[in-house]
Write an enzyme that holds these catalytic residues in place. Structure first.
Site, mmCIF file in Angstrom:
data_model
loop_
_atom_site.group_PDB
_atom_site.id
_atom_site.type_symbol
_atom_site.label_atom_id
_atom_site.label_comp_id
_atom_site.label_asym_id
_atom_site.label_seq_id
_atom_site.Cartn_x
_atom_site.Cartn_y
_atom_site.Cartn_z
ATOM 1 N N HIS A 323 58.517 8.974 73.934
ATOM 2 C CA HIS A 323 59.657 9.530 74.652
ATOM 3 C C HIS A 323 60.938 8.785 74.370
ATOM 4 O O HIS A 323 62.016 9.384 74.356
ATOM 5 C CB HIS A 323 59.389 9.558 76.159
ATOM 6 N N GLY A 324 60.845 7.490 74.224
ATOM 7 C CA GLY A 324 62.089 6.778 73.994
ATOM 8 C C GLY A 324 61.873 5.301 73.802
ATOM 9 O O GLY A 324 60.823 4.754 74.169
#
Lengths: 473, 393
Positions: A323-324
């Site tokens: 996701h990040g």
């Protein structure tokens, strides 16, 4: 350009009529050119990376076709995966790991002269990298033939409706649709238009309408009450669902009106009663990708219970990192893995709770309880720092001061949320979860619902627009 | 299941019919009150936000001032009317002339409550931008003998500096007053470009005479960067709730884009015309007050969403001029909802705290150097506030 911009409207007004009149091969050319314009609109430099990923995997596919030597095939697969992950890792995670390393060494008096580079994060890189990698995996496993046409393959990777935020389509599903002539039925057209409307409604009226209330708490520089944290976190659950599923709805709708079928990415995730069910309903294209290309290859649940727990934790931890580039995403992934393990331990791997066979009132209670578990995950996901996670966890659990200062969401957000809850409740309770439940209604009822969606959407156009949350991934 | 063409057509017609019915019903149920003096119900106001400025003006402005909406009367530079505002202070009192908006007035009222020798003269209007306050100060020069002149600069009103009517940049709930658009000349001085309409009577005349209305619009197109004919002109679309809703969305979009040219996440943009004009205005205000023998004070009112952006944009300029100034962010974070009332104004306790800080600064200058003289450096208003002032921040 984004789906919720005037420039995209103009883009579609030019592209779609042309698409309708062109023959199949030219449709593909148009789609490819349109997709490159769509993506390059952010920054033309991103196109280079998209081209590199596509070219690499297309060539690897061709080479896999030419050899049956297992060692050579394994080497080609490894090379493709390594190159894809290295590219993704550099652009997305280099600064994160370099910064983390610098922070780790600083207490020991070791100061790295360089810690970060000025790297721009290409939008949607995680999505199209995974989509392209699925092709290499499937060709390697002989689940699908090699795509001979480079243009068809490029069209598959860069297909603009789902390029930057999914659904992450499988090559085995989407490439044949690119290659075969497509017909646009009335059924597909009406369903597609409905999905586009629903997606725009979710994003513009609801998600953008609650965003300021969430930001007021999560970006606050002052002390908050527990009520602020709880309300803002519930609202963030609404925001991220309407933002992301809204994007997916628009993507699926756009694809449908062009004769493509994209996979369902969200299936009423907030009616889940346990984490296993939640991950069968939330971001389905990612969870199934992780299952098929990561969880199962590393052993899945084929080994001992302990190995299964390990595999779950590894899969969800990496899913969080996908996701990040931030520790809170890793923490969120670990949290998701942990609750999956707890649930598995609790049910001993069986669906002991009989998700779809419990009495209505009990299921509602389970949904309400499990929603809080999901929301704590969202707190981890949305938090801006580890300190905030600690403070918000403490406030949410132990702090019962009133009043809350969370700004009230806009009128269209509240009206839209009420309408959405009614529609989803109807779908869950009366339609057995069937997404096209509204089609059995008489025309006047459908007209009333469409009019309500349109009316709230018009009102929601006054909300301050926010970037789609998942664009940053 | 492939739906039949007749079914699709029926659904489309039903959708349209329901939209029209909803438009009509919402318009009937949530109507603005016929009497402009009556406050509207929240939902009636919500659905009226997108009405054209002209149609709002027609509703707000009655034939007589007494029958018009109170907000329509506020903030006019003309007719020249001091009302009860004092021109000079009686013995034992000191006149403090205040130019600004409600934020400034509430703070200075708290100031007067702390010091009974202070006599206030307040001029301004709702959301008054600095150019409006500056124009009031100019009109007072030579007539008013104040010991102190306070110019209140509200962060959220800086956007109004490239306008000449509050109605254009406060589209949804517009005050009607007008003011000069100032442009900075080659020597860095603000040059006024007066508005076509100067008074409420002028609005009445323009509403009654299409020629005057066109002349006003022509002046707005020239001097008001917020002016948009789509938002200004009345039409049959004003009768439709959904058309108003869509117009409101368009206005919001335009205003967001406009504001982005003035202010960003990091603060006020150095390349914006508004900031250049603002610096010229406060510079002229400070020098002009000193020339008049008045102590100039610039209040930087940093409301929600602006952090210390105003202090960072104007503080160095004010320090360079040795002017007495105070930024509210120094004592209170407007990002904290606990510091704000529901309408966005500072809570009374905060106004009192700010007033105490301001009074301390005024007293530190008074008697030390005399009016209009820069405070000594140790009393620089940029020093950290005392702990007692910061309490509760």
């Amino acid at each position: 350009m984004t789906f919720v911009s005037l420039v995209f409207l103009v883009f579609m007004l030019i592209l779609y009529p042309l698409y309708l009149v062109l023959p199949h091969r030219w449709q593909n050319h148009l789609l490819l050119v349109g997709s490159l314009i769509f993506y390059g609109w952010w920054d033309w430099r991103f196109l280079g990376l998209l081209g590199f990923t596509s070219t690499l995997d297309w060539w690897v596919g061709r080479l896999l076709e030419r050899t049956s030597d297992p060692a050579r095939r394994r080497f080609l697969l490894t090379a493709s995966i390594s190159a894809n992950l290295a590219t993704l890792g550099f652009f997305k995670y280099f600064n994160f790991f370099a910064g983390s390393l610098a922070s780790l060494l600083a207490p020991f008096g070791i100061h790295l002269g360089w810690t970060t580079l000025h790297i721009i994060l290409p939008i949607g890189i995680s999505f199209y990298t995974f989509q392209s990698m699925s092709y290499t995996f499937d060709v390697y496993r002989r689940h699908m033939p090699t795509c001979r046409s480079y243009l068809d393959f490029m069209t598959f990777v860069s297909f603009f409706p789902q390029l930057v935020a999914g659904p992450i389509e499988r090559a085995v599903d989407l490439i044949p649709r690119v290659q075969a002539p497509r017909s646009i039925t009335r059924d597909a057209l009406t369903r597609g238009l409905f999905l586009i409307l629903l997606g725009l409604f979710k994003k513009i009226a609801v998600s953008d309408g609650v965003a300021p209330s969430v930001d007021a708490v999560y970006n606050a520089t002052h002390a908050l009450s527990g009520a602020d944290v709880r309300i803002a976190t519930w609202l963030f659950a609404v925001q991220i669902y309407c933002d992301f599923s809204g994007y997916s709805d628009i993507a699926r709708g756009l694809a449908k009106v062009m004769g493509f079928d994209l996979m369902t990415n969200f299936d009423q995730p907030y009616v889940s009663v346990n984490p296993s069910e939640f991950w069968r309903r939330w971001h389905i294209s990612l969870s199934t990708w992780l299952r098929d290309y990561l969880y199962i290859p590393i052993g899945g649940n084929r080994g001992t219970e302990r190995q299964t727990y390990r595999n779950l934790m590894v899969t969800m931890g990496l899913g969080g990192l996908w996701h990040g580039a931030a520790w809170n995403y890793v923490l969120w992934g670990i949290y998701q893995g942990a609750i999956l393990c707890v649930h598995r331990w609790f049910t001993r791997g069986r669906r002991a709770l009989r998700e779809f066979a419990t009495p209505g009132w009990l299921r509602v209670l389970q949904i309400a309880i499990f929603f809080q578990v999901v929301c704590y995950g969202w707190l981890l996901f949305r938090a801006r720092s580890f300190g905030q996670i600690v403070a918000f966890t403490r406030d949410a659990l132990l702090e019962w001061r009133l009043p809350a200062h969370v700004p009230t969401p806009s009128l269209p957000a509240l009206a839209g949320l009420a309408l959405l809850v009614a529609l989803e409740a109807w779908q869950a309770a009366a339609a057995g979860g069937r997404a096209t439940f509204y089609r059995s209604w008489p025309a006047p009822v459908r007209g009333a619902v469409y009019a309500a969606l349109l009316a709230v959407f018009f009102m929601g156009l006054s909300n301050a627009p926010t970037q789609f949350i998942y664009f940053q991934f | 299941m492939n739906p039949r063409r007749s079914d699709l057509l029926a659904t489309a017609l039903w959708t349209l019919a329901f939209l029209i019915a909803a438009d009509f019903a919402l318009g009937r149920v949530f109507r603005m009150p016929a009497d402009p003096r009556q406050p509207p119900a929240p939902l009636a106001q919500y659905f009226d936000f997108g009405a054209s400025i002209e149609s709002k003006m027609r509703r707000m402005v009655a034939a007589e001032d007494s029958a018009s909406a109170p907000v329509a009367l506020a903030g006019w530079l003309e007719p020249f009317n001091d009302g009860n505002a004092p021109l000079a202070a009686p013995a034992g009192r000191r006149l403090v002339a205040v130019y600004g908006q409600s934020f400034t007035f509430q703070l200075t009222q708290a100031l007067a409550a702390l010091d009974s020798t202070i006599l206030l003269r307040t001029r301004g209007g709702p959301s008054s931008p600095a150019s409006h306050g500056y124009a009031f100060w100019q009109s007072d020069r030579g007539r008013v003998h104040a010991e102190v002149a306070i110019l209140g600069v509200l962060a959220s009103s800086v956007r109004g500096l490239d306008a000449s009517s509050a109605a254009t940049w406060e589209f949804e709930a517009p005050p009607l007053y007008t003011y000069p658009r100032y442009r900075v000349d080659a020597r860095g001085r603000p040059v006024p470009h007066p508005p076509y309409v100067l008074s409420l009577a002028g609005v009445r005349a323009a509403l009654a005479d299409p020629v005057r209305m066109r002349a006003w619009q022509a002046q707005l197109a020239r001097d008001d960067d917020w002016y948009d004919p789509l938002l200004w002109r009345a039409s049959w679309l004003d009768h439709s709730v959904f058309a108003r809703v869509l117009r409101r969305a368009w206005a919001q979009r335009q205003q967001r884009e406009h504001l982005a040219r003035v202010h960003g996440r990091a603060g006020f943009r150095e390349d914006s015309d508004n900031l250049r004009t603002l610096r010229a205005l406060i510079g002229s205000f400070v020098e002009g007050c000193r020339a008049d023998g008045t102590l100039p004070v610039v209040l930087l009112l940093e409301d929600a969403g602006y952090a210390d952006h105003l202090s960072r944009a104007l503080g160095p300029e004010l320090d360079r001029r040795g002017a007495l100034w105070m930024g509210t962010h120094e004592l209170a974070d407007a990002g904290n909802p606990a510091n704000l009332k529901a309408d966005g104004h500072f809570i009374p306790a905060l106004n009192e705290r700010l007033a105490r800080a301001l009074l301390a600064r005024l007293d530190s200058v008074r008697g030390v150097a005399g009016p209009g003289i820069a405070p000594p450096r140790q009393d620089s208003p940029r020093r950290p506030a005392p702990a007692s002032e910061r309490a509760g921040k």
